[in-house]
Design a protein around this motif. Structure first.
Motif, PDB file in Angstrom:
ATOM      1  N   ASN A 267       0.821  -1.210   0.000  1.00  0.00           N
ATOM      2  CA  ASN A 267       0.000   0.000   0.000  1.00  0.00           C
ATOM      3  C   ASN A 267       0.858   1.264   0.000  1.00  0.00           C
ATOM      4  O   ASN A 267       0.538   2.253  -0.657  1.00  0.00           O
ATOM      5  CB  ASN A 267      -0.932   0.004   1.213  1.00  0.00           C
ATOM      6  N   ARG A 287      -2.000  -5.762  -7.906  1.00  0.00           N
ATOM      7  CA  ARG A 287      -2.636  -4.447  -7.902  1.00  0.00           C
ATOM      8  C   ARG A 287      -1.730  -3.467  -8.646  1.00  0.00           C
ATOM      9  O   ARG A 287      -0.510  -3.610  -8.636  1.00  0.00           O
ATOM     10  CB  ARG A 287      -2.891  -3.957  -6.478  1.00  0.00           C
ATOM     11  N   GLN A 288      -2.355  -2.472  -9.248  1.00  0.00           N
ATOM     12  CA  GLN A 288      -1.604  -1.500 -10.026  1.00  0.00           C
ATOM     13  C   GLN A 288      -1.775  -0.097  -9.460  1.00  0.00           C
ATOM     14  O   GLN A 288      -2.764   0.212  -8.795  1.00  0.00           O
ATOM     15  CB  GLN A 288      -2.051  -1.495 -11.502  1.00  0.00           C
ATOM     16  N   THR A 297       3.164  -2.462 -10.838  1.00  0.00           N
ATOM     17  CA  THR A 297       2.330  -3.614 -10.486  1.00  0.00           C
ATOM     18  C   THR A 297       2.962  -4.306  -9.287  1.00  0.00           C
ATOM     19  O   THR A 297       4.139  -4.669  -9.329  1.00  0.00           O
ATOM     20  CB  THR A 297       2.228  -4.604 -11.654  1.00  0.00           C
TER      21      THR A 297
END
Length: 861
Positions: A267, A287-288, A297
């Motif tokens: 995060n 997640r990107q 990524t």
């Protein structure tokens, strides 16, 4: 060392030196401000990361208050960072000549559990047994008493808190740090400290000077090595700057153990600010996001249990780690290995990291960066000091990653500098690998996908079988007014926590229990009785007869029997042959009928994520499917983290009621005499194996001595031949053929004259001398080993017993095992023409001889 004021008659201290210790967020800094009647320590959201000292005058006394960094509530001594241990010991030197009192801060608004007690014990060991003379419990959050006295609170909290107050000789005090106007609470505390000083004859706690010097010297060495490592890291980066090029699309994979902060690191990299839900990562997920102009990524992976090797990790979790590079094709530029700096890192942790990282292959290391999370814990210390202070295990890991490391403080809302520096190090790593990235093997992906399809098919078939069976039993089942449940399982598998969940109340201690405990409560309209038993160890050699008897005693606590026997198995650890053997060995003590009443209860249900439990069963080792089949497809899953989810408990009760209907309403209660006979038989077998191993070991030592003596005789013959003498052999057969030795050049013709002859003679004499010493040593070991065995006299008069048939079917297994041991003591161990060990049975017994190949001589259970 303790110093004495020599003034026992003194009623008050003009100077008081206080050290505040305890958990993080327990209220130490608030209490320090209350004592000094001033805002001297920073409080609130800021955690104390290093020892702080404040001085002040209160009621005519000079006070020195030391606020020590708080410890984690779940750590044992072995899990505390080495640097934290050293600094904790140094706290006493911050208020020389030494503190009058340690105030152990305990908040009233949270329970003081068995685990809390263990944490206190472990930390106080660092200060020595004598520290308890100078320790007082300071309860904070006094407003939570709500009219109760502190004594009533202590009694209601249970044995752990009562133990703590007794350990501190019933010295305790209560603060309400919200009531700043109440100056009496400080006055009363100082009076109690005066009283404690009188009880201690005016002495105070002082650290041994030699200990202080040793710790300080160690600290200096750590700081020096840390500086050298930091310099080397900077030099590495400088050499690669010319080759570093911007990476428009950066692909990263996060690796690490559970609860080290992998998701938080991800995060932070992506700049996501949303609050984490606290759920564990169960599947690899990509997640990107963007950092400046760079598209990033990040693939987060499931964490393994800290300190557990890959062999203990479930197969499904291993496959998720292997699958992670395929979620950021064409492949990741770097792997970020996350390690938390607020915990220790030892050889066990290093082995766990290595075995899991190498699921991706050995090439992964040159693309790996160690990212240290929870950087706020370092305080004023550098991450290099943590690396050097922890020891060889962590240093070796960092070196294996090419001295590439970074630290992230997730609580520091800076301008993104720490992330930009991390990206620079990642770019440096890519440059060091020629600008290339990790290319995963497509064959691995194909294998994973093929197996996934096979597992899904098998899982659907098993699920259909379970649904059909439950449907058939549902018509005959009925809701029972009471349920009696016995829980069995290995240590740390979650039995006690599950028992609390079933009863919806905290009645079982979640630490290792050594005795059976039965509790009951009204749950979902039923009177539910749960019997918790001590967990067994995977290594059967660690099991004792007393522990097994205590485990089976749990069943005798319910005279009418139990409706269900729950076999607790965690979903977050693998279940293989070792676990199967340990479980089968203990469950079979209850007899064959126990399986009709057994249900496999899977704990750590959060591990499944969006998978079905049937998929987990099919993908795991065959030992787990054996267990499920043995229990006739009776299994259930609970997530003890979701205690408010009453549906999972209610469904378990329904499954038990259906099983009871299938058993004709019968409860399980075996003949306890038979159970105890099985225990006797189990340990009789163990004794039998031990005796046999000892006998064989002794025979091998004898055989070794014979070989050495034979070789010595051969050397004497050779020496005699060299001297031109003849020696008559005292042995009928030599183990080494003299003519062969001549052919290999050990004995040569005396062409080189007398000097050559003397050289050979000297070498042979030296070898003979070595042999004599070895023979003497081995003879002593043999005699000592024979005495150490101290076998009882198993010889008995009368014919030897027959070994045909199952001992479990005999009328008295223990008596027959004694006879077998006696029979064994009469056996002779010899050798056949193939040099294999044999047991020579006399004609009065079976009349045959058993060959014991060397490969079969491992009798470990």
């Amino acid at each position: 060392m303790e110093n004495n004021l020599g003034e026992r008659e003194s009623t008050t201290l003009s100077e008081v030196r206080i050290i505040l210790i305890g958990w993080r967020w327990a209220g130490k800094s608030f209490s320090g401000n209350t004592i000094l009647r001033n805002e001297r320590f920073e409080c609130g959201r800021t955690r104390t990361t290093q020892t702080e000292v404040r001085h002040g005058a209160v009621e005519g006394r000079q006070l020195t208050v030391v606020d020590a960094p708080g410890w984690s509530s779940s750590l044992s001594l072995t899990e505390i960072p080495e640097g934290d241990k050293r600094r904790f010991k140094l706290n006493a030197s911050k208020c020389l000549p030494g503190p009058h009192v340690f105030l152990l801060v305990v908040p009233i608004d949270s329970a003081f559990s068995v685990d809390n007690r263990r944490t206190v014990e472990e930390h106080m060991k660092l200060l020595g047994e004598r520290v308890w003379r100078y320790t007082m419990v300071l309860f904070t959050c006094g407003d939570f008493l709500e009219g109760k006295t502190i004594e009533q609170h202590i009694e209601s909290e249970g044995d752990s808190l009562k133990w703590l107050t007794v350990r501190c000789r019933n010295r305790y005090h209560v603060f309400n740090n919200k009531d700043k106007r109440n100056s009496d609470q400080v006055t009363q505390l100082l009076q109690k400290i005066d009283e404690m000083m009188r009880d201690n004859d005016g002495s105070w706690y002082q650290v041994d000077e030699q200990t202080l010097n040793t710790i300080n010297e160690k600290q200096r060495e750590v700081v020096e090595r840390a500086g050298m490592r930091r310099t080397r890291s900077q030099e590495q980066m400088m050499t690669l700057i010319p080759e570093m090029k911007p990476i428009p699309k950066l692909r990263l994979v996060l690796l690490g153990s559970r609860s080290v902060g992998k998701t938080s690191v991800g995060n932070s990299i992506l700049g996501f600010k949303e609050q984490e839900d606290g759920q564990r990562t169960a599947r690899s997920v990509a997640r990107q996001g963007f950092v400046g102009e760079t598209e990033i990524t990040v693939v987060d992976t499931p964490g393994w249990w800290k300190g557990f090797s890959v062999v203990d990790t479930p197969e499904s979790m291993r496959e998720e780690v292997k699958r992670s590079p395929f979620l950021c094709l064409p492949g990741p530029h770097a792997f970020l290995l996350v390690v938390d700096v607020d915990a220790s890192f030892n050889l066990k942790h290093s082995d766990a990291v290595t075995s899991h990282v190498e699921l991706l292959g050995g090439e992964v290391w040159r693309r790996t960066i160690v990212v240290f999370s929870r950087g706020d814990w370092l305080g004023s210390h550098t991450v290099e000091e943590y690396i050097e202070g922890e020891g060889k295990a962590l240093q070796s890991l960092v070196e294996r990653c090419g001295n590439r490391y970074h630290v992230i403080d997730n609580k520091n809302a800076d301008d993104g500098t720490q992330i930009m520096k991390l990206l620079e190090k990642i770019t440096e790593t890519v440059a060091g690998n020629g600008g290339d990235y990790f290319v995963p093997d497509q064959k691995i992906f194909a294998t994973i996908e093929t197996r996934r399809l096979s597992v899904e098919g098998a899982a659907q078939q098993r699920q259909s079988q379970v649904v059909a069976k439950r449907k058939a039993l549902r018509g005959d089942s009925k809701e029972l007014s009471e349920l009696k449940i016995l829980m069995l399982g290995e240590k740390t598998f979650g039995k006690s926590a599950t028992g609390n969940n079933l009863l919806r109340t905290e009645v079982f201690a979640t630490c290792a229990n050594e005795s059976c405990q039965m509790e009951e409560a009204e749950v979902a309209g039923r009177l539910v009785t749960v019997i918790d038993t001590p967990g067994w160890r995977r290594d059967s050699s660690c099991c004792t007869e007393e522990k097994d008897k205590e485990i089976v005693r749990g069943l005798s606590l319910s005279r009418s029997g139990v409706h269900a026997v729950l076999l607790v198995v965690p979903l977050d650890l693998t279940f293989r042959e070792a676990q199967q053997a340990a479980l089968e060995e203990h469950v079979n003590l209850f007899g064959a009928d126990v399986w009709k009443h057994a249900v496999v209860l899977f704990t750590y249900g959060d591990t499944l994520a969006d998978k079905s439990v049937e998929e987990h069963i099919e993908v795991e080792h065959g030992a787990l499917r054996w267990l499920i089949d043995k229990c006739e497809n009776k299994y259930h899953v609970v997530n003890n983290m979701k205690k408010t989810d009453t549906g999972q408990v209610n469904e378990l009760f329904e499954k038990i009621e259906e099983m009871v209907a299938g058993n004709g309403g019968r409860l399980f209660y075996p003949e306890m005499n038979a159970v105890h006979l099985r225990i006797d038989e189990k340990f009789g077998r163990r004794q039998l194996k031990l005796v046999l191993k000892q006998r064989l070991a002794e025979e091998y030592r004898k055989r070794e001595l014979e070989l050495m003596a034979g070789f010595k005789e051969t050397l004497l013959h050779l020496q005699a031949e060299v001297k031109g003498q003849s020696v008559t052999s005292t042995k009928s057969k030599l183990l080494i053929d003299v003519t062969k030795i001549k052919a290999t050049g050990i004995v040569q013709r005396r062409k080189d004259g007398k000097e050559k002859e003397e050289s050979i003679n000297l070498k042979i004499s030296q070898e003979i001398e070595k042999l004599e010493k070895n023979i003497e040593t081995k003879s002593s070991e043999l005699n000592r080993g024979s005495m150490d065995v101290l076998l009882p006299n198993f010889k008995r008069e009368g014919p030897a017993p027959s070994t045909a048939g199952s001992l479990s079917q005999m009328e008295n297994p223990t008596r027959h095992f004694d006879k077998v041991l006696g029979w064994l003591s009469t056996l002779e161990i010899g050798r056949n023409y193939d040099n294999e060990m044999t047991l020579n049975f006399s004609q009065t017994t079976s009349g045959y001889r058993s060959v014991l190949p060397q490969d079969d001589l491992d009798f470990d259970e």
